[in-house]
Design a protein around this motif. Structure first.
Motif, PDB file in Angstrom:
ATOM      1  N   SER A 145       9.300  -2.580  -4.317  1.00  0.00           N
ATOM      2  CA  SER A 145       9.824  -3.707  -3.554  1.00  0.00           C
ATOM      3  C   SER A 145       8.725  -4.758  -3.442  1.00  0.00           C
ATOM      4  CB  SER A 145      10.273  -3.231  -2.168  1.00  0.00           C
ATOM      5  OG  SER A 145      10.753  -4.285  -1.386  1.00  0.00           O
ATOM      6  N   ARG A 146       8.693  -5.667  -4.383  1.00  0.00           N
ATOM      7  CA  ARG A 146       7.647  -6.687  -4.506  1.00  0.00           C
ATOM      8  C   ARG A 146       6.288  -6.031  -4.636  1.00  0.00           C
ATOM      9  NH1 ARG A 146       9.975 -11.341  -0.567  1.00  0.00           N
ATOM     10  NH2 ARG A 146      11.837 -11.689  -1.798  1.00  0.00           N
ATOM     11  N   ASP A 147       5.389  -6.212  -3.684  1.00  0.00           N
ATOM     12  CA  ASP A 147       4.076  -5.573  -3.788  1.00  0.00           C
ATOM     13  C   ASP A 147       3.962  -4.386  -2.837  1.00  0.00           C
ATOM     14  OD1 ASP A 147       4.189  -7.278  -1.646  1.00  0.00           O
ATOM     15  OD2 ASP A 147       2.179  -8.093  -1.896  1.00  0.00           O
ATOM     16  N   GLU A 148       5.101  -3.778  -2.546  1.00  0.00           N
ATOM     17  CA  GLU A 148       5.153  -2.586  -1.695  1.00  0.00           C
ATOM     18  C   GLU A 148       6.071  -1.559  -2.352  1.00  0.00           C
ATOM     19  OE1 GLU A 148       4.797  -4.306   2.779  1.00  0.00           O
ATOM     20  OE2 GLU A 148       6.682  -4.712   1.743  1.00  0.00           O
ATOM     21  N   VAL A 149       5.970  -0.332  -1.861  1.00  0.00           N
ATOM     22  CA  VAL A 149       6.886   0.718  -2.284  1.00  0.00           C
ATOM     23  C   VAL A 149       7.737   1.071  -1.072  1.00  0.00           C
ATOM     24  CG1 VAL A 149       7.105   3.067  -3.164  1.00  0.00           C
ATOM     25  CG2 VAL A 149       5.288   1.591  -4.019  1.00  0.00           C
ATOM     26  N   ALA A 150       9.055   1.051  -1.270  1.00  0.00           N
ATOM     27  CA  ALA A 150       9.996   1.380  -0.200  1.00  0.00           C
ATOM     28  C   ALA A 150      10.401   2.840  -0.342  1.00  0.00           C
ATOM     29  CB  ALA A 150      11.223   0.484  -0.296  1.00  0.00           C
ATOM     30  N   PHE A 151      10.202   3.595   0.724  1.00  0.00           N
ATOM     31  CA  PHE A 151      10.611   4.997   0.752  1.00  0.00           C
ATOM     32  C   PHE A 151      11.823   5.136   1.656  1.00  0.00           C
ATOM     33  CE2 PHE A 151       6.198   5.297  -0.452  1.00  0.00           C
ATOM     34  CZ  PHE A 151       6.206   6.306  -1.399  1.00  0.00           C
ATOM     35  N   ARG A 204      13.821   4.460   6.526  1.00  0.00           N
ATOM     36  CA  ARG A 204      13.221   3.707   5.425  1.00  0.00           C
ATOM     37  C   ARG A 204      11.925   3.087   5.931  1.00  0.00           C
ATOM     38  NH1 ARG A 204      13.418  -1.602   3.232  1.00  0.00           N
ATOM     39  NH2 ARG A 204      13.474  -1.560   0.968  1.00  0.00           N
ATOM     40  N   PHE A 205      10.905   3.080   5.086  1.00  0.00           N
ATOM     41  CA  PHE A 205       9.655   2.424   5.446  1.00  0.00           C
ATOM     42  C   PHE A 205       8.976   1.900   4.199  1.00  0.00           C
ATOM     43  CE2 PHE A 205       8.493   6.791   4.616  1.00  0.00           C
ATOM     44  CZ  PHE A 205       7.221   6.751   4.072  1.00  0.00           C
ATOM     45  N   LEU A 206       8.110   0.929   4.399  1.00  0.00           N
ATOM     46  CA  LEU A 206       7.373   0.300   3.305  1.00  0.00           C
ATOM     47  C   LEU A 206       5.889   0.603   3.435  1.00  0.00           C
ATOM     48  CD1 LEU A 206       8.998  -3.231   3.502  1.00  0.00           C
ATOM     49  CD2 LEU A 206       9.430  -1.525   1.746  1.00  0.00           C
ATOM     50  N   VAL A 207       5.242   0.821   2.309  1.00  0.00           N
ATOM     51  CA  VAL A 207       3.788   0.965   2.277  1.00  0.00           C
ATOM     52  C   VAL A 207       3.247   0.072   1.171  1.00  0.00           C
ATOM     53  CG1 VAL A 207       3.729   3.301   3.240  1.00  0.00           C
ATOM     54  CG2 VAL A 207       3.867   3.006   0.788  1.00  0.00           C
ATOM     55  N   SER A 246      -7.439   0.267 -14.682  1.00  0.00           N
ATOM     56  CA  SER A 246      -7.384   1.237 -15.770  1.00  0.00           C
ATOM     57  C   SER A 246      -6.034   1.953 -15.879  1.00  0.00           C
ATOM     58  CB  SER A 246      -8.490   2.276 -15.584  1.00  0.00           C
ATOM     59  OG  SER A 246      -8.287   2.978 -14.375  1.00  0.00           O
ATOM     60  N   SER A 247      -5.038   1.572 -15.068  1.00  0.00           N
ATOM     61  CA  SER A 247      -3.764   2.269 -15.078  1.00  0.00           C
ATOM     62  C   SER A 247      -2.608   1.286 -14.945  1.00  0.00           C
ATOM     63  CB  SER A 247      -3.724   3.280 -13.933  1.00  0.00           C
ATOM     64  OG  SER A 247      -2.453   3.875 -13.841  1.00  0.00           O
ATOM     65  N   LYS A 248      -1.490   1.629 -15.555  1.00  0.00           N
ATOM     66  CA  LYS A 248      -0.267   0.845 -15.412  1.00  0.00           C
ATOM     67  C   LYS A 248       0.544   1.306 -14.206  1.00  0.00           C
ATOM     68  CE  LYS A 248       0.262   0.234 -20.378  1.00  0.00           C
ATOM     69  NZ  LYS A 248       1.122   0.503 -21.519  1.00  0.00           N
ATOM     70  N   ASN A 249       0.225   2.482 -13.698  1.00  0.00           N
ATOM     71  CA  ASN A 249       1.004   3.077 -12.612  1.00  0.00           C
ATOM     72  C   ASN A 249       0.674   2.472 -11.258  1.00  0.00           C
ATOM     73  OD1 ASN A 249       2.157   4.820 -14.444  1.00  0.00           O
ATOM     74  ND2 ASN A 249       0.694   6.451 -14.033  1.00  0.00           N
ATOM     75  N   VAL A 250       1.717   2.264 -10.490  1.00  0.00           N
ATOM     76  CA  VAL A 250       1.564   1.827  -9.108  1.00  0.00           C
ATOM     77  C   VAL A 250       1.329   3.069  -8.265  1.00  0.00           C
ATOM     78  CG1 VAL A 250       2.802   0.813  -7.170  1.00  0.00           C
ATOM     79  CG2 VAL A 250       2.992  -0.198  -9.423  1.00  0.00           C
ATOM     80  N   ASP A 289      -1.582   6.084   4.142  1.00  0.00           N
ATOM     81  CA  ASP A 289      -0.465   5.274   4.623  1.00  0.00           C
ATOM     82  C   ASP A 289       0.768   6.136   4.902  1.00  0.00           C
ATOM     83  OD1 ASP A 289      -1.959   2.921   4.477  1.00  0.00           O
ATOM     84  OD2 ASP A 289      -1.286   2.485   2.436  1.00  0.00           O
ATOM     85  N   LEU A 290       1.017   7.119   4.047  1.00  0.00           N
ATOM     86  CA  LEU A 290       2.151   8.025   4.273  1.00  0.00           C
ATOM     87  C   LEU A 290       1.928   8.852   5.525  1.00  0.00           C
ATOM     88  CD1 LEU A 290       2.726   9.301   0.618  1.00  0.00           C
ATOM     89  CD2 LEU A 290       3.917   7.446   1.805  1.00  0.00           C
ATOM     90  N   ASP A 291       0.741   9.438   5.639  1.00  0.00           N
ATOM     91  CA  ASP A 291       0.432  10.261   6.816  1.00  0.00           C
ATOM     92  C   ASP A 291       0.468   9.435   8.092  1.00  0.00           C
ATOM     93  OD1 ASP A 291       0.127  12.525   5.238  1.00  0.00           O
ATOM     94  OD2 ASP A 291      -2.036  12.235   5.016  1.00  0.00           O
ATOM     95  N   HIS A 292      -0.007   8.207   8.019  1.00  0.00           N
ATOM     96  CA  HIS A 292      -0.015   7.325   9.186  1.00  0.00           C
ATOM     97  C   HIS A 292       1.423   7.046   9.649  1.00  0.00           C
ATOM     98  CE1 HIS A 292      -1.471   4.291  11.936  1.00  0.00           C
ATOM     99  NE2 HIS A 292      -0.578   3.440  11.441  1.00  0.00           N
ATOM    100  N   PHE A 293       2.324   6.774   8.718  1.00  0.00           N
ATOM    101  CA  PHE A 293       3.717   6.530   9.093  1.00  0.00           C
ATOM    102  C   PHE A 293       4.309   7.748   9.802  1.00  0.00           C
ATOM    103  CE2 PHE A 293       8.198   7.218   8.242  1.00  0.00           C
ATOM    104  CZ  PHE A 293       8.736   6.114   8.869  1.00  0.00           C
ATOM    105  N   PHE A 294       4.132   8.925   9.229  1.00  0.00           N
ATOM    106  CA  PHE A 294       4.743  10.115   9.809  1.00  0.00           C
ATOM    107  C   PHE A 294       4.068  10.541  11.111  1.00  0.00           C
ATOM    108  CE2 PHE A 294       6.547  10.365   5.572  1.00  0.00           C
ATOM    109  CZ  PHE A 294       7.861  10.696   5.885  1.00  0.00           C
ATOM    110  N   SER A 295       2.787  10.263  11.276  1.00  0.00           N
ATOM    111  CA  SER A 295       2.131  10.606  12.539  1.00  0.00           C
ATOM    112  C   SER A 295       2.627   9.713  13.662  1.00  0.00           C
ATOM    113  CB  SER A 295       0.620  10.532  12.411  1.00  0.00           C
ATOM    114  OG  SER A 295       0.206   9.190  12.232  1.00  0.00           O
ATOM    115  N   ASN A 296       3.025   8.490  13.348  1.00  0.00           N
ATOM    116  CA  ASN A 296       3.560   7.577  14.364  1.00  0.00           C
ATOM    117  C   ASN A 296       5.036   7.837  14.655  1.00  0.00           C
ATOM    118  OD1 ASN A 296       1.156   6.258  14.767  1.00  0.00           O
ATOM    119  ND2 ASN A 296       1.574   4.724  13.197  1.00  0.00           N
ATOM    120  N   GLU A 297       5.687   8.644  13.845  1.00  0.00           N
ATOM    121  CA  GLU A 297       7.094   8.977  14.055  1.00  0.00           C
ATOM    122  C   GLU A 297       7.275   9.967  15.198  1.00  0.00           C
ATOM    123  OE1 GLU A 297      10.358   8.236  12.317  1.00  0.00           O
ATOM    124  OE2 GLU A 297       9.036   6.517  12.442  1.00  0.00           O
TER     125      GLU A 297
END
Length: 80
Positions: free
Chosen positions: A34-40, A51-54, A61-65, A71-79
């Motif tokens: 999602s633009r310059d973020e990944v939507a989970f 749904r959340f964005l990080v 050196s990589s094509k992979n995003v 960031d994932l752990d931070h989202f779930f710890s605040n849940e």
């Protein structure tokens, strides 16, 4: 493959989805660019859909995003 850069772990989208399913016991999860973020989007064990964005990161050196594990752990710890 998970990358460690400057003591931070970066996961590609497939690894991040797998991590959320295993670490946070989601029933299902998917990720999309999602633009310059990944939507989970996921469903938790209580059946709530969320749904959340990080921020997305890409190394020269990589094509992979990738997303930071922090960031994932931070989202779930605040849940809680």
């Amino acid at each position: 493959m998970v990358r460690k850069i400057n003591n931070e772990y970066y996961l590609n989208r497939a690894e991040a989805v797998s991590y959320i399913l295993q670490a946070y016991h989601a029933k299902w999860c998917f990720a999309r660019w999602s633009r310059d973020e990944v939507a989970f989007s996921y469903e938790d064990k209580e059946g709530d859909r969320k749904r959340f964005l990080v921020p997305a990161y890409k190394t020269k050196s990589s094509k992979n995003v990738r997303v930071r594990k922090f960031d994932l752990d931070h989202f779930f710890s605040n849940e809680d």
